[in-house]
Scaffold this motif. Structure first.
Motif, PDB file in Angstrom:
ATOM      1  N   ARG A 206       0.833  -1.198   0.000  1.00 22.39           N
ATOM      2  CA  ARG A 206       0.000   0.000   0.000  1.00 22.39           C
ATOM      3  C   ARG A 206       0.871   1.253   0.000  1.00 22.39           C
ATOM      4  NH1 ARG A 206      -4.597  -1.696   2.981  1.00 22.39           N
ATOM      5  NH2 ARG A 206      -5.193   0.322   3.820  1.00 22.39           N
ATOM      6  N   ARG A 207       1.946   1.203   0.794  1.00 23.95           N
ATOM      7  CA  ARG A 207       2.817   2.379   0.843  1.00 23.95           C
ATOM      8  C   ARG A 207       3.460   2.640  -0.503  1.00 23.95           C
ATOM      9  NH1 ARG A 207       4.347   0.194   5.599  1.00 23.95           N
ATOM     10  NH2 ARG A 207       6.178  -0.630   4.586  1.00 23.95           N
ATOM     11  N   TRP A 208       3.914   1.563  -1.154  1.00 26.91           N
ATOM     12  CA  TRP A 208       4.531   1.763  -2.463  1.00 26.91           C
ATOM     13  C   TRP A 208       3.518   2.293  -3.465  1.00 26.91           C
ATOM     14  CZ3 TRP A 208       9.271   2.705  -3.339  1.00 26.91           C
ATOM     15  CH2 TRP A 208      10.257   2.162  -2.520  1.00 26.91           C
ATOM     16  N   CYS A 209       2.273   1.900  -3.285  1.00 31.61           N
ATOM     17  CA  CYS A 209       1.235   2.438  -4.163  1.00 31.61           C
ATOM     18  C   CYS A 209       1.118   3.949  -3.961  1.00 31.61           C
ATOM     19  CB  CYS A 209      -0.104   1.762  -3.880  1.00 31.61           C
ATOM     20  SG  CYS A 209      -0.161   0.082  -4.507  1.00 31.61           S
ATOM     21  N   VAL A 210       1.171   4.369  -2.693  1.00 28.54           N
ATOM     22  CA  VAL A 210       1.121   5.798  -2.422  1.00 28.54           C
ATOM     23  C   VAL A 210       2.272   6.506  -3.138  1.00 28.54           C
ATOM     24  CG1 VAL A 210       1.379   7.554  -0.619  1.00 28.54           C
ATOM     25  CG2 VAL A 210      -0.048   5.528  -0.216  1.00 28.54           C
ATOM     26  N   VAL A 211       3.467   5.924  -3.021  1.00 29.64           N
ATOM     27  CA  VAL A 211       4.630   6.529  -3.674  1.00 29.64           C
ATOM     28  C   VAL A 211       4.411   6.607  -5.182  1.00 29.64           C
ATOM     29  CG1 VAL A 211       7.087   6.292  -4.131  1.00 29.64           C
ATOM     30  CG2 VAL A 211       6.180   5.742  -1.877  1.00 29.64           C
ATOM     31  N   ALA A 212       3.895   5.518  -5.737  1.00 31.09           N
ATOM     32  CA  ALA A 212       3.687   5.492  -7.186  1.00 31.09           C
ATOM     33  C   ALA A 212       2.691   6.579  -7.594  1.00 31.09           C
ATOM     34  CB  ALA A 212       3.182   4.118  -7.606  1.00 31.09           C
ATOM     35  N   VAL A 213       1.659   6.749  -6.786  1.00 30.78           N
ATOM     36  CA  VAL A 213       0.661   7.779  -7.112  1.00 30.78           C
ATOM     37  C   VAL A 213       1.301   9.163  -7.042  1.00 30.78           C
ATOM     38  CG1 VAL A 213      -1.436   8.912  -6.311  1.00 30.78           C
ATOM     39  CG2 VAL A 213      -1.335   6.419  -6.455  1.00 30.78           C
ATOM     40  N   VAL A 214       2.056   9.418  -5.976  1.00 31.23           N
ATOM     41  CA  VAL A 214       2.725  10.720  -5.850  1.00 31.23           C
ATOM     42  C   VAL A 214       3.625  10.956  -7.062  1.00 31.23           C
ATOM     43  CG1 VAL A 214       4.416  12.036  -4.519  1.00 31.23           C
ATOM     44  CG2 VAL A 214       2.636  10.755  -3.340  1.00 31.23           C
ATOM     45  N   ALA A 215       4.404   9.940  -7.424  1.00 34.59           N
ATOM     46  CA  ALA A 215       5.329  10.090  -8.547  1.00 34.59           C
ATOM     47  C   ALA A 215       4.557  10.359  -9.834  1.00 34.59           C
ATOM     48  CB  ALA A 215       6.189   8.835  -8.687  1.00 34.59           C
ATOM     49  N   ALA A 216       3.474   9.613 -10.041  1.00 40.26           N
ATOM     50  CA  ALA A 216       2.704   9.797 -11.261  1.00 40.26           C
ATOM     51  C   ALA A 216       2.134  11.207 -11.324  1.00 40.26           C
ATOM     52  CB  ALA A 216       1.581   8.763 -11.323  1.00 40.26           C
ATOM     53  N   VAL A 217       1.677  11.691 -10.183  1.00 42.26           N
ATOM     54  CA  VAL A 217       1.092  13.035 -10.169  1.00 42.26           C
ATOM     55  C   VAL A 217       2.149  14.077 -10.522  1.00 42.26           C
ATOM     56  CG1 VAL A 217       0.193  14.829  -8.651  1.00 42.26           C
ATOM     57  CG2 VAL A 217      -0.804  12.537  -8.601  1.00 42.26           C
ATOM     58  N   VAL A 218       3.331  13.976  -9.914  1.00 41.12           N
ATOM     59  CA  VAL A 218       4.315  15.019 -10.187  1.00 41.12           C
ATOM     60  C   VAL A 218       4.873  14.919 -11.607  1.00 41.12           C
ATOM     61  CG1 VAL A 218       4.943  15.315  -7.778  1.00 41.12           C
ATOM     62  CG2 VAL A 218       6.267  13.776  -9.193  1.00 41.12           C
ATOM     63  N   VAL A 219       4.867  13.726 -12.165  1.00 39.16           N
ATOM     64  CA  VAL A 219       5.327  13.617 -13.555  1.00 39.16           C
ATOM     65  C   VAL A 219       4.271  14.162 -14.505  1.00 39.16           C
ATOM     66  CG1 VAL A 219       5.897  11.995 -15.394  1.00 39.16           C
ATOM     67  CG2 VAL A 219       6.918  11.716 -13.144  1.00 39.16           C
ATOM     68  N   ALA A 220       3.013  13.879 -14.191  1.00 44.99           N
ATOM     69  CA  ALA A 220       1.953  14.242 -15.126  1.00 44.99           C
ATOM     70  C   ALA A 220       1.558  15.713 -15.022  1.00 44.99           C
ATOM     71  CB  ALA A 220       0.733  13.359 -14.889  1.00 44.99           C
ATOM     72  N   ALA A 221       1.710  16.291 -13.833  1.00 45.52           N
ATOM     73  CA  ALA A 221       1.203  17.650 -13.628  1.00 45.52           C
ATOM     74  C   ALA A 221       1.695  18.650 -14.679  1.00 45.52           C
ATOM     75  CB  ALA A 221       1.541  18.116 -12.226  1.00 45.52           C
TER      76      ALA A 221
ATOM     77  N   ALA B 170       8.944   9.932   0.326  1.00 46.39           N
ATOM     78  CA  ALA B 170       7.869   8.939   0.412  1.00 46.39           C
ATOM     79  C   ALA B 170       8.419   7.547   0.137  1.00 46.39           C
ATOM     80  CB  ALA B 170       6.760   9.281  -0.574  1.00 46.39           C
ATOM     81  N   ALA B 171       9.316   7.464  -0.845  1.00 45.96           N
ATOM     82  CA  ALA B 171       9.901   6.156  -1.161  1.00 45.96           C
ATOM     83  C   ALA B 171      10.739   5.646   0.004  1.00 45.96           C
ATOM     84  CB  ALA B 171      10.744   6.253  -2.431  1.00 45.96           C
ATOM     85  N   ALA B 172      11.485   6.550   0.634  1.00 48.15           N
ATOM     86  CA  ALA B 172      12.292   6.158   1.788  1.00 48.15           C
ATOM     87  C   ALA B 172      11.384   5.605   2.886  1.00 48.15           C
ATOM     88  CB  ALA B 172      13.091   7.351   2.308  1.00 48.15           C
ATOM     89  N   TRP B 173      10.282   6.304   3.103  1.00 53.18           N
ATOM     90  CA  TRP B 173       9.345   5.861   4.129  1.00 53.18           C
ATOM     91  C   TRP B 173       8.723   4.518   3.746  1.00 53.18           C
ATOM     92  CZ3 TRP B 173       4.007   6.081   2.744  1.00 53.18           C
ATOM     93  CH2 TRP B 173       3.137   5.698   3.758  1.00 53.18           C
ATOM     94  N   ALA B 174       8.319   4.405   2.485  1.00 52.36           N
ATOM     95  CA  ALA B 174       7.684   3.165   2.043  1.00 52.36           C
ATOM     96  C   ALA B 174       8.628   1.987   2.235  1.00 52.36           C
ATOM     97  CB  ALA B 174       7.276   3.275   0.573  1.00 52.36           C
ATOM     98  N   ASN B 175       9.893   2.225   1.953  1.00 52.12           N
ATOM     99  CA  ASN B 175      10.839   1.125   2.047  1.00 52.12           C
ATOM    100  C   ASN B 175      11.211   0.821   3.498  1.00 52.12           C
ATOM    101  OD1 ASN B 175      12.720  -0.823   1.105  1.00 52.12           O
ATOM    102  ND2 ASN B 175      14.349   0.645   1.529  1.00 52.12           N
ATOM    103  N   PHE B 176      11.344   1.865   4.296  1.00 51.48           N
ATOM    104  CA  PHE B 176      11.931   1.683   5.622  1.00 51.48           C
ATOM    105  C   PHE B 176      10.891   1.312   6.672  1.00 51.48           C
ATOM    106  CE2 PHE B 176      13.939   3.592   9.515  1.00 51.48           C
ATOM    107  CZ  PHE B 176      14.915   2.623   9.632  1.00 51.48           C
ATOM    108  N   ALA B 177       9.629   1.707   6.470  1.00 52.82           N
ATOM    109  CA  ALA B 177       8.646   1.586   7.541  1.00 52.82           C
ATOM    110  C   ALA B 177       8.495   0.161   8.047  1.00 52.82           C
ATOM    111  CB  ALA B 177       7.308   2.135   7.079  1.00 52.82           C
ATOM    112  N   THR B 178       8.599  -0.814   7.163  1.00 52.18           N
ATOM    113  CA  THR B 178       8.458  -2.190   7.642  1.00 52.18           C
ATOM    114  C   THR B 178       9.670  -3.037   7.279  1.00 52.18           C
ATOM    115  OG1 THR B 178       7.227  -2.641   5.633  1.00 52.18           O
ATOM    116  CG2 THR B 178       5.948  -2.291   7.642  1.00 52.18           C
ATOM    117  N   LYS B 179      10.777  -2.358   7.026  1.00 55.34           N
ATOM    118  CA  LYS B 179      11.966  -3.116   6.655  1.00 55.34           C
ATOM    119  C   LYS B 179      12.478  -3.902   7.863  1.00 55.34           C
ATOM    120  CE  LYS B 179      16.451  -2.565   4.590  1.00 55.34           C
ATOM    121  NZ  LYS B 179      17.620  -1.776   4.393  1.00 55.34           N
ATOM    122  N   ASP B 180      12.935  -5.133   7.616  1.00 62.72           N
ATOM    123  CA  ASP B 180      13.553  -5.901   8.693  1.00 62.72           C
ATOM    124  C   ASP B 180      14.918  -5.320   9.011  1.00 62.72           C
ATOM    125  OD1 ASP B 180      11.463  -7.592   8.908  1.00 62.72           O
ATOM    126  OD2 ASP B 180      12.343  -9.216   7.744  1.00 62.72           O
ATOM    127  N   VAL B 181      15.124  -4.969  10.284  1.00 58.45           N
ATOM    128  CA  VAL B 181      16.431  -4.444  10.677  1.00 58.45           C
ATOM    129  C   VAL B 181      17.232  -5.596  11.235  1.00 58.45           C
ATOM    130  CG1 VAL B 181      17.616  -2.864  12.201  1.00 58.45           C
ATOM    131  CG2 VAL B 181      15.492  -2.180  11.108  1.00 58.45           C
TER     132      VAL B 181
END
Ligand SMILES: Nc1ncnc2c1ncn2[C@@H]1O[C@H](COP(=O)(O)OP(=O)(O)OP(=O)(O)O)[C@@H](O)[C@H]1O
Ligand SMILES: [Mg+2]
Lengths: 362, 318, 272
Positions: free
Chosen positions: A5-20, C259-270
């Protein structure tokens, strides 16, 4: 939240800034029913319309013409960023933006001042009869006027409108009737009301333009008066020069007079100068006499290019739409223009045959 | 079982890729315990500890620490947990004192008042009270270990989770640590120690859990594991006479090794009295208990980290 | 946590060594210019360097133009690349996380610390350059009122100061974009060197792509695209176009990579 889900959020953010940034391009241009002939005449008459804006040009003509003409080579072979403030033909300012400075032209009545930030120098000269192209010729309205100069209504047709710098601009295609030019066609889009060209694309055969100039920002409001006035700071060294460029100098001081017609093209300027500009619109050439030393340098530069051809009468180099010929018999004249090789060679013959000495030798 | 649970896991499983490091683990540590977590190298002790602390996310299963689910309630739970995971670590360019101050300041809602005292007190506790301002990179292994322990103790935790806390310490150091842990436990701190040093666990713990290839194989009070086996070991200068006499008494001698005998009997004193009455000297006498080592070795298979090549298929030599 | 990270940053000797090294280059350039009185040829050399021979107060800008393309981003990559990977390698990451420090909070604190490093470096460079510029450079015999803008008009001293600070702020923002990329890579890579090198290759690659005509379509998305646009602040009138685009671009980079840093790190196994 799961990792997915988090990566989806990132993908959406990235898509928005690329498309804007692409969204404004989706705004359609409104169609216009102006006729080609009407648009052509407005473009041709747009010289005194006020405007200001930011222009980017992209030239693909790589001229190997040596140091004396390096400014010229940059003009048609590089990307230029220009800021323009235009009141009318008599008052304008064109700033060429460089990474580490600026080269500006300020035109005020009869005089043009060219300023270079890195040299901290502003040089003023009176307007010449003949000069080489300069940055102010590259802004779309000027380019529009230059390319459509002398064009007839049957040479133009309408193109669909495009949105340029936020302005919905009807398009015009010019297909020159003359067989002497190397320019295949010119596409331009102009502000319908003022006739100011907003985007000009010059094509020479291939599908990509050899020269594009376009407003990235455009305002139909003219400049503030002090924008186009003489406002140099005290640290700038002021100077006055009798000649604008090499062509002007030759025109004034070389002791020759060029013929009225070459290769069937009329001379554009009256007077008795040593330099001739012939033709109209995109069928244009210039002939400039050179001193021996300068001619040798130029010949060397031309021959450095693999496309150069040495003929019995001189050296010919054709780069894209531009042909350059340097005579080797009689006087050293360099001819250059957007004309076919055949036309250029004929013109060279006519020049060599028709040049007369002037002044006290007359 | 009236005491609250300090750590409880249910069906805790962790896969690293396709490798199952911890499998269906059910831990049960109660408050006040000193819990020994035993297992061979690579059996999954450290992985389990990391999961308890929210550093590694379980593939499945539930964890409850101090009555709250982990890692969801980490913010509330972890301030009450002190830990040392796979050796100590500190910012090498700073002194031990500066390190503790930083660690103290990191915690949420940590107040600045009393920070200096907290740090000094903790340093005293682990025997580093007199340490100078040299940076941690110049510390000896033992000093680092003590500093790591100090960092764990900094906030007076209710639960201490220590992964091999005595690694690299000399015997004196080990004893100091053991004494410290017992003292803390007496004050009410629950201690969870993982180790593969059986002797250490035996001396320290009240409960043990034994891990084998990621599975819990034994989890029991130490006292139960070490209950008497029902045999008495005795030594005598005259074993033959002793065997004869014991036979007569109807007691079975289960082992005979030189002058040592293992006899099935419940009461050592009675056995002693019978032999002495028959004029047979007894110079050694003890109730036999299982050692932790026996328990562990019986419960576990060969070392988890010994990746022996599987036996080659027998060649048919014809 | 932010306070802890800042105190770690300020107490680290490496921070100050790095700043001193970055500062050394423009200072050396300034001294050499003062001694030889040889400016760069027009069209060559960094922006403003030709102008400082007559106007020493422009030297902070020239210094900025000297360190911005390479030195500063390298230092930022190294500093921010260390954020997570460095703590993991030192083993302190697990102790930080069980304090407990929330993972998002840790990322924020690391980014703030990287930013603090940038601000500190830029200010030190600008201050030294100002001192060098005023003391050694410039034509002291000509007492001019104000300076000259790139477009040739005069700039009053307050205008120059204001625009200089805007330029410094803009450069800092550009470096924040670098820091965000490095922070993300730092959560991915297992070594801080890897994260730093990864970041460097991104901005070196971006600078290279900018010189190619073939990359026209992606030009405006490249992170280094508008780095040197601070020069536009000194045109008259200010050309906001590239500056605006640069600010938006950097903000977008920070948003996406954080956001990518957070997405990757939030549940990363340390597990280090
Ligand atoms: N990040 C990881 N990726 C893949 N496998 C891992 C990872 N971390 C641990 N393992 C594997 O999980 C198993 C359990 O490791 P763990 O560190 O928990 O063992 P341990 O019981 O602490 O051993 P030791 O007594 O040697 O410290 C080992 O086989 C190890 O190889
Ligand atoms: Mg371990």
């Amino acid at each position: 939240m799961t990792s997915l889900r988090r990566w989806c959020v990132v993908a959406v953010v990235a898509a928005v800034v690329v498309a804007a940034p692409l969204l404004p391009r989706l705004v359609p241009a409104s169609a216009s029913d102006v006729t080609a002939a009407e648009l052509l005449s407005r473009v041709q008459a747009s010289g005194d319309q006020a405007y200001s804006g930011y222009v980017e040009t992209d030239g693909a003509v790589q001229l190997a013409v040596g140091d004396d003409f390096s400014d010229l080579a940059e003009l048609f072979g590089d990307r230029l960023r220009l800021r323009v403030w235009w009141q009318d033909e008599d008052a304008w300012r064109v700033n060429r933006l460089l990474l580490s400075g600026e080269e500006d032209l300020v035109h005020d009545g009869e005089r043009t001042t060219s300023y270079d930030y890195e040299r901290a120098r502003a040089v003023t000269s009176r307007d010449p009869d003949i000069r080489l192209p300069r940055t102010s010729d590259l802004v779309p309205p000027s380019m529009g006027r230059i390319t459509t100069d002398g064009a007839d209504a049957d040479e133009v047709s309408r193109l669909p409108a495009r949105r340029i710098a936020g302005v919905s601009a009807p398009g015009l295609r010019l297909e020159p009737a003359s067989g002497q030019t190397t320019i295949d066609h010119v596409d331009l889009w102009a502000d319908e009301e003022t006739g100011l060209a907003l985007r000009v694309e010059v094509y020479a055969g291939s599908s990509a333009p050899v020269l594009t100039t376009v407003f990235e920002e455009f305002s139909a409001a003219g400049p503030e008066p002090d924008q186009v006035a003489d406002t140099w700071s005290g640290q700038v060294e002021r100077d006055f020069d009798d000649t604008v460029d090499l062509a002007d100098a030759a025109n004034q001081y070389a002791p020759f007079r060029v013929p009225r017609r070459v290769a069937g093209l009329e001379r554009r300027t009256a007077g008795t100068g040593a330099v001739g500009v012939y033709g109209t619109g995109v069928t244009r050439l210039i002939a400039v006499p050179l001193r021996e030393g300068d001619a040798d340098d130029l010949r060397e530069s031309l021959l450095g290019s693999p496309a150069a051809v040495a003929t019995d009468t001189g050296t010919l180099l054709a780069v894209g739409p531009v042909s350059v010929f340097l005579t080797s018999e009689g006087f050293s004249y360099v001819l250059a223009g957007t004309v076919t090789d055949e036309t250029l060679l004929r013109a060279a013959e006519d020049i060599v045959a028709g040049v007369r000495l002037r002044g006290r030798f007359e | 079982m009236s005491r609250d649970t300090a750590i409880r896991t249910q069906g805790l499983t962790k896969y690293f890729g396709r490798f199952e490091a911890v499998s269906d683990l059910s831990l049960d540590v109660r408050e006040g315990d000193v819990y020994g977590f035993l297992g061979a190298n690579g059996s999954g002790k450290t992985t389990t500890v990391r999961m308890l602390l929210g550093l590694v996310l379980a593939t499945s299963g539930e964890i409850e620490v101090l009555g709250r689910p982990m890692p969801r309630s980490g913010r509330e739970v972890l301030p009450h947990v002190g830990s040392m995971i796979e050796g100590p670590a500190a910012y090498a360019h700073l002194s031990g004192r500066a390190n503790l101050t930083l660690f103290d300041a990191m915690a949420p809602r940590s107040r600045r008042t009393g920070r200096k005292d907290r740090v000094e007190e903790t340093l005293d506790r682990v025997g580093l009270g007199g340490v100078d301002e040299r940076p941690v990179k110049n510390y000896s292994l033992g000093m680092r270990q003590r500093l790591g322990l100090a960092a764990a103790l900094l906030r007076k935790p209710r639960l201490l989770v220590l992964d091999e806390p005595t690694n690299g310490l000399d015997p004196q150091g080990i004893r100091d640590i053991r004494a410290l842990l017992l003292e803390l436990n007496a004050d009410g701190t629950t201690v969870f120690v993982s180790s593969h040093l059986l002797a250490e666990i035996e001396q320290l713990c009240t409960r043990v859990g034994v891990l084998d290839r990621g599975r819990m194989v034994v989890q029991e009070e130490l006292a139960v594991l070490r209950a008497p086996t029902g045999r008495i070991l005795l030594g005598t200068p005259d074993p033959d006479a002793a065997i004869a006499q014991l036979d007569r008494l109807g007691r079975s001698v289960e082992q005979h090794d030189g002058r040592r005998l293992a006899v099935r009997a419940a009461d050592a004193a009675e056995l002693n009295a019978e032999l002495v009455r028959a004029g047979i000297g007894v110079d050694e006498l003890s109730v036999e208990r299982r050692s932790l080592e026996d328990v562990v070795l019986a419960a576990t298979s060969a070392g988890n980290d010994t990746f022996a090549r599987p036996p080659r298929a027998v060649q048919d030599a014809s | 946590m932010i306070r802890v990270e800042l105190s770690k940053l300020l107490r680290s000797r490496r921070t100050w060594t790095t700043i001193a090294l970055i500062d050394a280059l423009p200072t050396l350039v300034g001294v050499l210019l003062a001694v030889t009185d040889l400016g760069p040829r027009p069209g060559e050399g960094p922006a403003f360097l030709s102008a400082v021979l007559t106007d020493g107060t422009l030297f902070p800008l020239a210094a900025l133009a000297i360190v911005l393309p390479l030195f500063l981003p390298i230092a930022v990559s190294v500093t921010a690349g260390e954020a997570i990977a460095g703590e993991a390698a030192a083993g302190t990451l697990r102790y930080v996380l069980v304090r407990p420090v929330g993972r998002l909070r840790l990322l924020v604190a690391k980014l703030v610390a990287a930013m603090a490093f940038v601000v500190l470096t830029v200010l030190v460079v600008a201050a030294t350059a100002y001192v060098v510029g005023v003391a050694l450079l410039g034509d002291q015999s000509v007492q001019v009122v104000g300076s000259t803008s790139v477009s040739g008009t005069s700039l009053s001293t307050p205008e120059l100061v204001g625009r200089t600070f805007l330029a410094l702020g803009y450069a800092m923002l550009c470096m924040l974009g670098v820091a965000a990329i490095a922070l993300f890579l730092s959560t991915v890579a297992s070594s801080s060197l890897g994260a730093a090198l990864g970041t460097m290759s991104i901005f070196v690659g971006s600078s290279l792509l900018l010189t190619l005509d073939a990359s026209e379509a992606i030009r405006d998305y490249l992170p280094t695209r508008y780095w040197l646009a601070f020069v536009d602040l000194f045109r008259d009138p200010i050309l906001w176009r590239d500056l605006q685009a640069g600010v938006i671009l950097q903000v977008a980079y920070v948003a996406v990579f954080f956001a990518a840093a957070w997405a990757n790190f939030a549940t990363k196994d340390v597990t280090d």
